[in-house]
Scaffold this active site. Structure first.
Site, PDB file in Angstrom:
ATOM      1  N   LYS A 150       0.894  -1.167   0.000  1.00 13.10           N
ATOM      2  CA  LYS A 150       0.000   0.000   0.000  1.00 13.10           C
ATOM      3  C   LYS A 150       0.925   1.207   0.000  1.00 13.10           C
ATOM      4  O   LYS A 150       1.437   1.610   1.037  1.00 13.10           O
ATOM      5  CB  LYS A 150      -0.892  -0.027   1.244  1.00 13.10           C
ATOM      6  CG  LYS A 150      -2.233   0.683   1.090  1.00 13.10           C
ATOM      7  CD  LYS A 150      -2.132   2.145   0.728  1.00 13.10           C
ATOM      8  CE  LYS A 150      -1.837   3.032   1.923  1.00 13.10           C
ATOM      9  NZ  LYS A 150      -1.614   4.440   1.534  1.00 13.10           N
ATOM     10  N   GLY A 203       6.987   5.044   7.974  1.00 15.40           N
ATOM     11  CA  GLY A 203       6.157   6.241   8.011  1.00 15.40           C
ATOM     12  C   GLY A 203       6.307   6.918   9.358  1.00 15.40           C
ATOM     13  O   GLY A 203       7.308   6.739  10.060  1.00 15.40           O
ATOM     14  N   SER A 204       5.289   7.671   9.725  1.00 10.84           N
ATOM     15  CA  SER A 204       5.399   8.473  10.943  1.00 10.84           C
ATOM     16  C   SER A 204       5.281   7.596  12.197  1.00 10.84           C
ATOM     17  O   SER A 204       4.685   6.509  12.156  1.00 10.84           O
ATOM     18  CB  SER A 204       4.307   9.539  10.958  1.00 10.84           C
ATOM     19  OG  SER A 204       3.051   8.919  11.018  1.00 10.84           O
ATOM     20  N   THR A 205       5.798   8.094  13.282  1.00  5.62           N
ATOM     21  CA  THR A 205       5.756   7.364  14.549  1.00  5.62           C
ATOM     22  C   THR A 205       4.312   7.197  15.019  1.00  5.62           C
ATOM     23  O   THR A 205       3.941   6.135  15.542  1.00  5.62           O
ATOM     24  CB  THR A 205       6.620   8.101  15.593  1.00  5.62           C
ATOM     25  OG1 THR A 205       7.982   8.020  15.151  1.00  5.62           O
ATOM     26  CG2 THR A 205       6.510   7.484  16.973  1.00  5.62           C
ATOM     27  N   GLY A 261       2.807   4.454  12.966  1.00 10.99           N
ATOM     28  CA  GLY A 261       3.506   3.213  13.328  1.00 10.99           C
ATOM     29  C   GLY A 261       3.008   2.648  14.645  1.00 10.99           C
ATOM     30  O   GLY A 261       2.860   1.427  14.801  1.00 10.99           O
ATOM     31  N   GLU A 269       9.807   1.334  10.582  1.00  6.40           N
ATOM     32  CA  GLU A 269      10.836   2.363  10.374  1.00  6.40           C
ATOM     33  C   GLU A 269      10.129   3.705  10.484  1.00  6.40           C
ATOM     34  O   GLU A 269       9.331   4.060   9.621  1.00  6.40           O
ATOM     35  CB  GLU A 269      11.473   2.200   8.984  1.00  6.40           C
ATOM     36  CG  GLU A 269      12.254   0.915   8.808  1.00  6.40           C
ATOM     37  CD  GLU A 269      13.575   0.935   9.557  1.00  6.40           C
ATOM     38  OE1 GLU A 269      14.186   2.010   9.690  1.00  6.40           O
ATOM     39  OE2 GLU A 269      13.996  -0.135  10.033  1.00  6.40           O
ATOM     40  N   CYS A 312      13.725  10.920   6.806  1.00  6.56           N
ATOM     41  CA  CYS A 312      13.597  10.487   8.200  1.00  6.56           C
ATOM     42  C   CYS A 312      14.884  10.757   8.961  1.00  6.56           C
ATOM     43  O   CYS A 312      14.871  10.985  10.161  1.00  6.56           O
ATOM     44  CB  CYS A 312      13.247   9.010   8.247  1.00  6.56           C
ATOM     45  SG  CYS A 312      14.357   7.999   7.272  1.00  6.56           S
ATOM     46  N   GLU A 346       9.384  16.198  15.154  1.00  9.79           N
ATOM     47  CA  GLU A 346       9.843  16.073  13.770  1.00  9.79           C
ATOM     48  C   GLU A 346       9.083  17.061  12.891  1.00  9.79           C
ATOM     49  O   GLU A 346       7.853  17.029  12.832  1.00  9.79           O
ATOM     50  CB  GLU A 346       9.612  14.643  13.273  1.00  9.79           C
ATOM     51  CG  GLU A 346      10.160  14.408  11.883  1.00  9.79           C
ATOM     52  CD  GLU A 346       9.877  12.994  11.359  1.00  9.79           C
ATOM     53  OE1 GLU A 346       8.730  12.520  11.501  1.00  9.79           O
ATOM     54  OE2 GLU A 346      10.799  12.367  10.802  1.00  9.79           O
TER      55      GLU A 346
END
Ligand code: NAD
Length: 495
Positions: free
Chosen positions: A178, A231-233, A236, A253, A287, A386
């Site tokens: 995706k 992707g973003s924390t 995630g 990641e 990142c 971030e």
């Protein structure tokens, strides 16, 4: 790749129309032109893709293929990526606004990832384990998991997809990808190339669409054996919870707020280049961006002057132009997010030394000037969170212990840069920094051979290298009694 066309999902080796009949537009962030529309995926599309991947996983054409031949397919896919590198690089640059030069560089090295895992495919094996009874043989096998879901972001679509796809296929899994809703085109093209390379239908599927509509059903699909996410924390964390609830593994990641540390014994000119590379390359949309810069007080003024001067001279413009150094942010919300962070920094007391303005780059796009913030500290949100844009926060420090404490005072742990000419210090500081990747006198180096892992909120699990194969296999222990005599006392365990 021709522009403004309609892109379908890629399921079972061929394009597939979306169940909903709906499509969404993808826009060039440099000039806001619509490039194409892509299928808007939902749970039914995901179900079709996962079922296809499961059929392919069980099909003898894939299941019984020798590991060496799996490697041949990966090698062929690498060759096809190389042959189509220019088209793919251009398509990615149009989609996410990153410099064509940068995407060309990524696409030129991308085949190496497929070649690396092609070579590794027939080196995946178990062990023979000693037992206390020589008549009992115990060995392990390393098996593929089944259907792997790969969910990826927009900032380096093919590279980040490949970090999952190549090892997953190398280990004998099948995959449903995706991609980010902002960058569907090249990942769909990659799936076509996989078929051309000889992978059976269903081995590589792509469902395009939005996170909640297409990503979440993939994570939640009962036939999924594993989820690999970049992707973003925040996303995630949600994905990790869903995966844990079903006891499937996840490789994550995630985000970063990486320190780039310049000691007083560093070559300051080189360090300044490294700081610029760390935060202004790719408009800070990486990142591993070195967004927190710590400079020893003895070299602070010189570093600041060099970085600021270079930031002011950065050429903003069309990413397809060979002379451009900074392209747009990937989409409007991303540009607005960067702008609001800089405004927040101002309200927190930060001083904007250069930059600090959105611009349309003369093209009508979503650009933001390279920005240097000073008078900042670790308590401010601009230093803690971030931003994912071209915004550097530069801070002075006095001692090695102090800067290690400041650098580690973050929820993230993806990467760190160290600039020093002192060998002992380089090793000492590398050992004490809480980050999965440490660069000394360089920044942003990466290779398929070198494992990487985010510490703390930057991730779980390893990508790249041989280590990542563990993420895509499970271990089976097989015990064989070679003694054909009567089985002894059933109430006493044997080994
Ligand atoms: P994002 O988390 O918004 O989206 C990433 C992907 O997840 C997209 O495909 C999106 O559609 C999907 N998604 C969103 N919500 C979902 C949900 N509920 N369920 C399933 N899927 C969902 O991230 P982004 O904005 O696309 O990417 C930027 C982020 O990625 C930054 O935080 C950056 O640091 C991180 N990143 C990390 C690495 C790394 O290797 N650690 C590399 C690149 C980017």
């Amino acid at each position: 790749m021709s522009e403004r066309k309609t892109l379908q999902h890629f399921i079972d080796g061929k394009p597939a129309e979306p169940d909903s009949g709906q499509y969404f537009a993808s826009t060039n962030p440099a000039n806001r032109e619509v490039l194409y529309e892509a299928a808007r995926g939902n749970a039914a599309d995901v179900d079709a893709a996962v079922r296809s991947a499961r059929r392919a996983f069980e099909d003898p054409r894939w299941r019984d293929l020798s590991q060496t031949k799996r490697g041949h397919l990966l090698r062929r896919l690498g060759d096809l990526v190389a042959e189509n590198a220019e088209e793919l690089a251009r398509s990615e640059s149009l989609d996410n606004g990153k410099l064509l030069r940068e995407m060309r560089g990524q696409l030129t090295t991308l085949p190496e990832y497929y070649y690396y895992y092609a070579g590794l495919a027939d080196k995946i094996n178990g062990d023979t384990i000693p037992t206390s009874d020589r008549r009992v043989l115990n060995y392990t096998t390393r098996e593929p998991l089944g259907v792997v879901g790969a969910i990826t972001p927009w900032n380096s679509p093919l590279t980040l997809t490949t970090s999952k796809l190549a090892p997953a296929l190398c280990a004998g899994n099948t995959v449903v990808i995706k991609p980010s809703e902002y960058t569907s085109a090249t990942v769909l093209r990659l799936a076509e190339l996989a078929i051309e390379a000889g992978f059976p239908p269903g081995a590589v599927n792509v469902v395009t669409g939005f996170g909640v509509e297409a990503g979440q059903p993939l994570v939640d699909h009962p036939a999924l054996a594993k989820i690999s996410f970049t992707g973003s924390t925040a996303t995630g964390s949600r994905i990790a919870s869903s995966a844990a609830g079903r006891f499937i593994g996840s490789t994550l990641e995630l985000g970063g707020k990486s320190p780039n540390i310049v000691f007083d014994d560093a070559d300051v000119a080189n360090a300044a280049t490294g700081v610029v590379a760390g935060i202004f390359a790719a408009a800070g949309q990486t990142c591993i961006a070195g967004s927190r810069v710590f400079a020893h007080r003895a070299v602070y003024d010189e570093l600041l002057e060099r970085v600021t001067e270079r930031a002011r001279s950065i050429r903003i413009g069309d990413p397809l132009d060979e002379t451009t150094e900074l392209g747009p942010l990937a989409f409007e919300d991303q540009r607005d997010k960067v702008a609001s962070y800089v405004d927040l920094g101002r309200s927190e007391g930060a001083r904007v030394l250069t930059g600090g303005q959105a611009t349309d780059g003369g093209l009508g796009g979503y650009f933001y000037e390279p920005t240097v913030l000073v008078d900042v500290n670790n308590d401010m949100r601009v230093v803690r969170e971030e931003i994912f844009g071209p915004v550097a926060a530069i801070m002075p420090f006095d001692t090695e212990d102090e800067v290690i404490r400041l650098a580690n005072d973050t929820e993230y742990g993806l990467a760190a840069g160290v600039w020093t000419s002192n060998l002992a210090r380089a090793h000492r500081v590398a050992g004490r920094l809480e980050a999965g990747t440490i660069w000394v006198n360089t920044y942003r180096a990466m290779s398929p051979m070198s494992p990487r892992q985010g510490f703390k909120s930057s991730g779980v699990g390893v990508e790249h290298g041989t280590e990542t194969i563990r993420e895509y296999t499970r271990l089976k222990s097989v015990w064989i009694n070679t003694d054909e005599g009567p089985v002894p006392d059933p109430f006493v365990l044997r080994s």
